[in-house]
Design a protein around this motif. Structure first.
Motif, short mmCIF file in Angstrom:
data_model
loop_
_atom_site.label_atom_id
_atom_site.label_comp_id
_atom_site.label_asym_id
_atom_site.label_seq_id
_atom_site.Cartn_x
_atom_site.Cartn_y
_atom_site.Cartn_z
N UNK A 20 0.66 -1.21 -0.11
CA UNK A 20 -0.09 -0.16 -0.36
C UNK A 20 0.80 1.37 -0.09
N UNK A 21 0.29 1.98 -0.51
CA UNK A 21 0.83 3.62 -0.95
C UNK A 21 -0.15 4.74 -1.18
N UNK A 22 -0.37 5.11 0.10
CA UNK A 22 -1.29 6.10 0.00
C UNK A 22 -2.70 5.73 0.20
N UNK A 23 -3.40 5.48 -0.70
CA UNK A 23 -4.28 4.95 -0.42
C UNK A 23 -5.14 4.26 -1.79
N UNK A 24 -3.52 3.89 -2.44
CA UNK A 24 -3.52 2.83 -3.30
C UNK A 24 -2.87 2.03 -2.84
N UNK A 25 -3.33 0.70 -3.34
CA UNK A 25 -2.54 -1.01 -3.05
C UNK A 25 -2.56 -1.71 -4.43
N UNK A 26 -1.31 -2.17 -4.30
CA UNK A 26 -1.17 -2.91 -5.13
C UNK A 26 -0.94 -4.78 -4.47
N UNK A 27 -1.19 -5.39 -5.39
CA UNK A 27 -1.04 -6.92 -5.74
C UNK A 27 -0.05 -7.06 -5.96
N UNK A 28 0.87 -8.40 -5.10
CA UNK A 28 1.73 -9.15 -5.15
C UNK A 28 1.68 -10.31 -5.77
N UNK A 29 1.79 -10.73 -7.62
CA UNK A 29 1.02 -12.38 -6.90
C UNK A 29 1.61 -13.12 -6.32
N UNK A 30 1.23 -14.07 -6.03
CA UNK A 30 1.79 -15.58 -4.98
C UNK A 30 1.04 -16.83 -5.40
N UNK A 31 1.13 -17.72 -5.50
CA UNK A 31 1.13 -19.07 -5.80
C UNK A 31 0.17 -19.58 -4.80
N UNK A 32 -1.61 -19.58 -5.12
CA UNK A 32 -2.70 -19.46 -4.25
C UNK A 32 -2.12 -20.79 -2.45
N UNK A 33 -1.95 -21.10 -3.50
CA UNK A 33 -1.88 -22.99 -3.30
C UNK A 33 -0.75 -23.32 -2.02
N UNK A 34 1.08 -22.41 -2.94
CA UNK A 34 2.13 -22.21 -1.80
C UNK A 34 1.84 -21.24 -1.09
N UNK A 35 1.14 -20.30 -0.81
CA UNK A 35 1.21 -19.40 0.08
C UNK A 35 2.28 -18.43 -0.38
N UNK A 36 3.17 -18.23 -1.78
CA UNK A 36 4.62 -18.10 -1.54
C UNK A 36 4.47 -17.25 -3.33
N UNK A 37 5.36 -17.22 -3.55
CA UNK A 37 6.64 -17.24 -4.99
C UNK A 37 7.40 -17.55 -4.56
N UNK A 38 7.52 -18.13 -6.13
CA UNK A 38 8.58 -19.51 -6.50
C UNK A 38 9.91 -18.77 -6.44
N UNK A 39 10.51 -17.57 -5.73
CA UNK A 39 11.99 -17.22 -5.46
C UNK A 39 11.93 -17.74 -4.12
#
Length: 64
Positions: A20-39
């Motif tokens: 979140x930056x100010x009133x803006x919210x930016x999604x960061x993609x993650x694997x919903x099953x693993x609840x994290x990204x590859x890295x």
């Protein structure tokens, strides 16, 4: 943004799914099953293997 996470000795890796930056919210993609990204999962596995003595590292000593 492709991926975001924090890392440290206590939590190992904590994935971030939005920023979140100010009133803006930016999604960061993650694997919903693993609840994290590859890295994040690779970093988690690598650090955990060092912490648990499966991967030798000069900063870590295994105590029996």
């Amino acid at each position: 943004m492709l991926e975001a996470f924090g890392a440290g000795t206590a939590v190992i890796v904590s994935p971030v799914n939005s920023i979140g930056i100010g009133s803006e919210r930016y999604s960061v993609p993650i694997d919903p099953k693993k609840k994290a990204g590859e890295l994040a999962l690779k970093v988690f596995d690598g650090l955990l293997n060092i912490q648990e003595g499966r991967t030798p590292h000069p900063w870590s000593k295994k105590i029996n």
